[in-house]
Design an enzyme around this catalytic site. Structure first.
Site, short mmCIF file in Angstrom:
data_model
loop_
_atom_site.label_atom_id
_atom_site.label_comp_id
_atom_site.label_asym_id
_atom_site.label_seq_id
_atom_site.Cartn_x
_atom_site.Cartn_y
_atom_site.Cartn_z
N TYR A 160 32.31 6.56 30.26
CA TYR A 160 32.83 5.82 31.52
C TYR A 160 34.17 5.63 31.32
CZ TYR A 160 27.89 5.74 33.34
OH TYR A 160 26.82 6.14 33.76
N HIS A 220 25.42 8.41 39.36
CA HIS A 220 24.98 7.08 39.84
C HIS A 220 25.50 7.03 41.42
CE1 HIS A 220 23.87 4.48 36.40
NE2 HIS A 220 24.84 5.11 35.69
C1 BEZ Z 1 23.89 3.25 32.87
O1 BEZ Z 1 25.34 3.34 33.02
O2 BEZ Z 1 23.49 4.20 33.38
C2 BEZ Z 1 23.29 2.33 31.98
C3 BEZ Z 1 23.87 1.88 30.84
C4 BEZ Z 1 23.12 0.96 29.99
C5 BEZ Z 1 22.08 0.44 30.44
C6 BEZ Z 1 21.56 0.61 31.68
C7 BEZ Z 1 22.19 1.64 32.54
FE FE Z 2 24.95 5.52 33.65
#
Ligand code: BEZ
Ligand code: FE
Length: 304
Positions: A160, A220
């Site tokens: 990210y 997401h």
């Molecule tokens: C996520 O970005 O999807 C994520 C990363 C770590 C823990 C929970 C969700």
């Molecule tokens: Fe994620």
């Protein structure tokens, strides 16, 4: 004064807390004490183990920063975040409403605005370009006009933007507004699966448990519209090897997708495409946004 044996101590604590005026606090704390004491009795917790547990939770707290919420990560790997999501969905998600998934620690407010059709892959363009399109609908299948959509994902290296050396640069994320008929489409590059942060106490625990620590590739999406419950969800790629063993239990069958060529109605037939319609549930009276996840701005005090 009374002698407190292994059951008597529980009764005494519950009795002392019984006059808590806030009914919900009284209920939650009584249940917490009952379960904690039952847990200690079940495993015959020793003083050394109790101290080790305290030291562990201390380390979890010390790993938290304004950009990292290790306690929520702990909740995630223990399945508690998913459980809270499942219960929240059961309480108010309309039958046809899209299932939710974890918000995760990498959501950012105020991502850059994009026009429909744009790509969120601005700085890291490596990877397979894909298009995601569909409609935002209500529980009865009617279009919801002008919904706001926040989209975020890793780049093709599985990182990210918040994990980059310069975390102030936003990349692989953006905000779109669906059109008057609820339609949307945007481009991105196909994400890859990635490891949850493993360099802290939660990662140590996951390693001790011989778990892989990976999340399957996903995008997401947060969909918000006036009068509807915020939909916090994610789309997961079917071809990821860890699709059936997500470390944080975020995957649901209804959220698994595949990017394919020749998807009917694609606004970009030249690209592999995913069609996904998001169905929003009406917001209940008095309900706030309804996001369940690690949004640091909501759970951490402001810095300074
Ligand atoms: C996520 O970005 O999807 C994520 C990363 C770590 C823990 C929970 C969700
Ligand atoms: Fe994620």
């Amino acid at each position: 004064m009374q002698d407190l044996d292994r059951l008597g101590v529980t009764r005494e604590v519950l009795a002392q807390m019984a006059e808590t005026p806030d009914a919900r606090l009284r209920e939650v704390m009584a249940a917490a004490v009952r379960h904690l004491h039952d847990f200690a009795r079940e495993v015959e917790l020793t003083p050394d183990e109790w101290l080790a547990g305290i030291a562990y939770l201390t380390a979890v707290g010390q790993a938290c920063t304004p950009f990292r919420q290790e306690f929520i990560l702990l909740s995630d790997v223990l399945g508690l975040s998913r459980l809270v999501n499942v219960m929240h969905d059961a309480d108010g998600r309309e039958a046809a409403g899209t299932e939710t998934s974890l918000l995760g620690p990498f959501f950012r407010e105020q991502a850059p605005d994009f026009a429909l059709g744009d790509s969120i892959a601005v700085h890291h363009r490596a990877g397979e370009e894909i298009v995601l399109f569909g409609e935002v609908l209500d529980g009865a299948g009617r279009p919801v006009p002008h919904a706001e959509m926040d989209v975020w994902q890793t780049n093709a290296e599985g990182l990210y933007d918040l994990q980059a050396r310069d975390a102030t640069v936003m990349d692989m994320r953006g905000r779109f507004r669906a059109d008057a008929q609820g339609r949307f489409h945007f481009r991105t590059v196909k994400p890859i699966g990635y490891s949850i942060p493993m360099d802290g106490p939660v990662g140590q625990l996951v390693q001790k448990q011989r778990r892989h620590g990976m999340r399957p590739a996903h995008i997401h999406i947060l969909v918000a519209a006036e009068g509807y419950r915020d939909l916090v969800t994610a789309l997961y790629f079917a071809d990821d090897r860890n699709i059936g063993s997500d470390t944080v239990f975020g995957v649901s069958n209804s959220l698994v997708v595949d990017a394919a060529t020749g998807v009917p109605g694609s606004p970009r037939p030249d690209l592999p495409g995913i069609r996904y319609d998001f169905r929003l549930s009406r917001r209940k009276e008095g309900e706030t946004g309804g996001r369940v996840g690690a949004d640091p701005s909501r759970v951490m005090p402001a810095e300074g």
